[in-house]
Design an enzyme around this catalytic site. Structure first.
Site, PDB file in Angstrom:
ATOM      1  N   SER A 132      -1.168 149.318 142.316  1.00  0.00           N
ATOM      2  CA  SER A 132      -2.175 148.312 142.607  1.00  0.00           C
ATOM      3  C   SER A 132      -2.219 148.058 144.114  1.00  0.00           C
ATOM      4  CB  SER A 132      -1.895 147.036 141.811  1.00  0.00           C
ATOM      5  OG  SER A 132      -2.984 146.151 141.879  1.00  0.00           O
ATOM      6  N   ASP A 147      -7.406 150.994 132.582  1.00  0.00           N
ATOM      7  CA  ASP A 147      -7.172 149.982 133.619  1.00  0.00           C
ATOM      8  C   ASP A 147      -8.341 149.009 133.603  1.00  0.00           C
ATOM      9  OD1 ASP A 147      -6.882 148.544 136.085  1.00  0.00           O
ATOM     10  OD2 ASP A 147      -5.646 150.172 136.853  1.00  0.00           O
ATOM     11  N   HIS A 205      -3.614 148.197 133.469  1.00  0.00           N
ATOM     12  CA  HIS A 205      -3.392 148.179 134.915  1.00  0.00           C
ATOM     13  C   HIS A 205      -1.901 148.283 135.225  1.00  0.00           C
ATOM     14  CE1 HIS A 205      -4.084 147.547 139.092  1.00  0.00           C
ATOM     15  NE2 HIS A 205      -3.431 146.401 139.115  1.00  0.00           N
TER      16      HIS A 205
END
Length: 524
Positions: free
Chosen positions: A181, A415, A451
């Site tokens: 991320s 995601d 995610h």
């Protein structure tokens, strides 16, 4: 040689353009921890027992910028493997917070010297940017944003390598970056701007194309306001379930996962009027056109009022809703909160916050009642003002490639925050400049993965080791076996393939007691 964990025994690092303010070294003895793969991205779970390490914290500033930055480095004693692994942050945080420490536990447990930086940002309870975004009303703190975006990352590498060389008597044999991320974005920013900082970079689900991503993350919430329709989560979940039902088997296996998004032609508007039982109300309901429009918007991505492409959406069937609980991966871009029959939108804390502080620069600004005209204006302004600072979109990785560096990462195909298509887009752009991109950069897409972690498709635990083998031994990661427990608790085995290839079940592939083996699949 006995290693001395003392400021007097370790040389103070020097960084051009920076002034060291403080230098601390503390011996940590008999340290015990468990680094779960959930946050030690790309690694297996690591149990740390009775470990000694030297915890060195360097505090510094860039003169006249009014910043105070901390770099924390752990230097293992007794199990050092001669390598350095820096870990990234998440969301609005550069690092030096609980998820970073979780990853550092794993790194130091595996024998790596490891490090994290806070980039000089003032931490707040919800990890948001409110405490550091503005110097004053109307004036974004561009020094802090620049530190967050890139500058502190290079400083961190210089400082930690200096500490390692002084403490062990020689520099690390190999240096690695690892993150997901925000941490993935940091990794690609290092490759773009500081090509000699690391030999290998694991950049998972990277938050690149920062401005487009953050603005696009708010898109479904904007439409809820424009339509004045805030659905129960159950209605969106029903649409998602129908999408999975239609496209699940396109990869040859019915397992509750859409693994071939490109072949999935599901249109949420086609199920308008379908009845379902709503778990939120306990009543039977029918899917509305408004809810279908919102689902389609999230999966398609933002468009102008003339239906022109603005940015990518998350893949079809990706999670739209969530628990709305802070600091959990159980979230989605179309979240609502409902009470006494009335619902309201719950943004992800990304796009609307970006507008609030960096476009409007007004702590009292509210996203409520935003129009589509305003959204398009903000979208353009964000790219125009900040792409050169934090866009992390430069596809020219020539210098990193020529330095011998390698990049490897994974990205979940489900995601729900960072569209996997944005990573594909970046990879394609790099390929236009360097047609032999797969010689140094590979991305493995993971069906069913949310995610960074979570979801039905399992989280990879072997990508970092594959990166290390590629860097140190020249072992090219043509494919990766992928084992995980499915939602029923059964052990499943799949195959992960580097984009643009995808995993397909061989004609000879067959389930054994309801499970497959990685050799049943091939990369095509």
């Amino acid at each position: 040689m006995a290693l001395s964990c003392s400021p007097d025994a370790i040389a103070t690092p020097t960084v051009f353009g920076a002034q060291i303010l403080a230098f601390e070294a503390n011996l940590v003895e008999s340290y015990n921890a468990t680094a779960y793969s959930l946050l030690y991205y790309g690694h297996p779970t690591v149990n740390v027992q009775n470990l000694d390490f030297c915890n060195v914290t360097v505090t510094y500033t860039h003169p006249d910028q009014n910043d105070t930055i901390h770099v924390e480095t752990w230097l293992p004693i007794g199990n050092y493997n001669g390598r350095f692994q820096a870990v990234g942050g998440g969301g609005w945080v550069a690092g030096r917070y609980p998820p970073s420490y979780a990853a550092m536990n794993g790194a130091v447990g595996e024998g790596y010297a490891t490090t994290t930086t806070d980039a000089g940002l003032v931490m707040q309870a919800d990890y948001g940017p409110d405490s550091w975004a503005l110097l004053s009303d109307g004036n974004p703190d561009l020094y802090s944003l620049n530190n967050f975006a890139s500058v502190s990352l290079n400083d961190q590498a210089i400082i930690s390598k200096s500490l390692i060389a002084s403490f062990y008597g020689q520099p690390p044999d190999y240096s690695y970056w690892s993150g997901c991320s925000q941490g993935g974005r940091q990794g690609l920013m290092l490759a773009q701007r500081y090509p000699n900082a690391y030999d290998g970079i694991q950049a998972n689900a990277p938050a690149i194309y920062w401005n487009q991503l953050f603005m696009a993350s708010f898109w479904p919430q904007l439409l809820m306001g424009v339509m004045n329709y805030y659905p129960y989560a159950c209605e969106l979940d029903a649409i998602t379930a129908l999408a999975v039902e239609e496209c699940d088997g396109l990869d040859g296996i019915v397992d509750g996962i859409i693994a071939d998004d490109g072949a999935c032609a599901f249109d949420p508007l086609s199920v308008v009027g379908t009845s379902f039982n709503c778990s939120d109300t306990g009543k039977d309901m029918a899917i509305t056109k408004n809810a279908a429009t919102l689902a389609k918007a999230a999966w398609t991505g933002p468009r102008t009022q003339q239906e022109k492409f603005m940015w990518y959406g998350i893949n079809i069937g990706s999670q739209l809703t969530g628990s709305t609980t802070a600091l959990t991966n159980d979230i989605g871009p179309v979240m609502t909160s409902c009470s006494n029959g009335t619902c309201k939108g719950v943004p992800l804390g990304l796009g609307e916050v970006w507008i609030k502080y960096w476009i409007e620069s007004d702590p009292d600004w509210s996203y409520e009642n935003m129009t589509r005209d305003e959204m398009e204006s903000y979208f353009h302004a964000a790219i125009q003002r900040y792409d050169s600072i934090i866009g992390t979109s430069d596809p020219d990785l020539t210098a990193f490639h020529e330095a011998g560096g390698k990049i490897l990462g994974y990205h979940g195909m489900n995601d729900q925050i960072i569209p996997v298509k944005s990573t594909e887009h970046y990879y394609d752009k790099v390929t236009e400049i360097i047609p032999t991109v797969d010689e140094f950069y590979r991305v493995f897409e993971v069906p069913g993965l949310l995610h960074c972690s979570g979801g039905s498709g399992g989280q990879p635990s072997n990508t970092f080791d594959a990166l290390r083998a590629w860097v140190e031994n020249g072992t090219v990661p043509e494919k990766l076996p992928h084992s995980y427990q499915d939602d029923n608790g059964d052990e499943q085995n799949r195959l992960l393939c580097p984009y643009p290839k995808m995993s397909k079940l061989k004609a000879s592939g067959a389930a054994r007691n309801g499970t497959y083996q990685s050799e049943d699949f091939e990369c095509v």
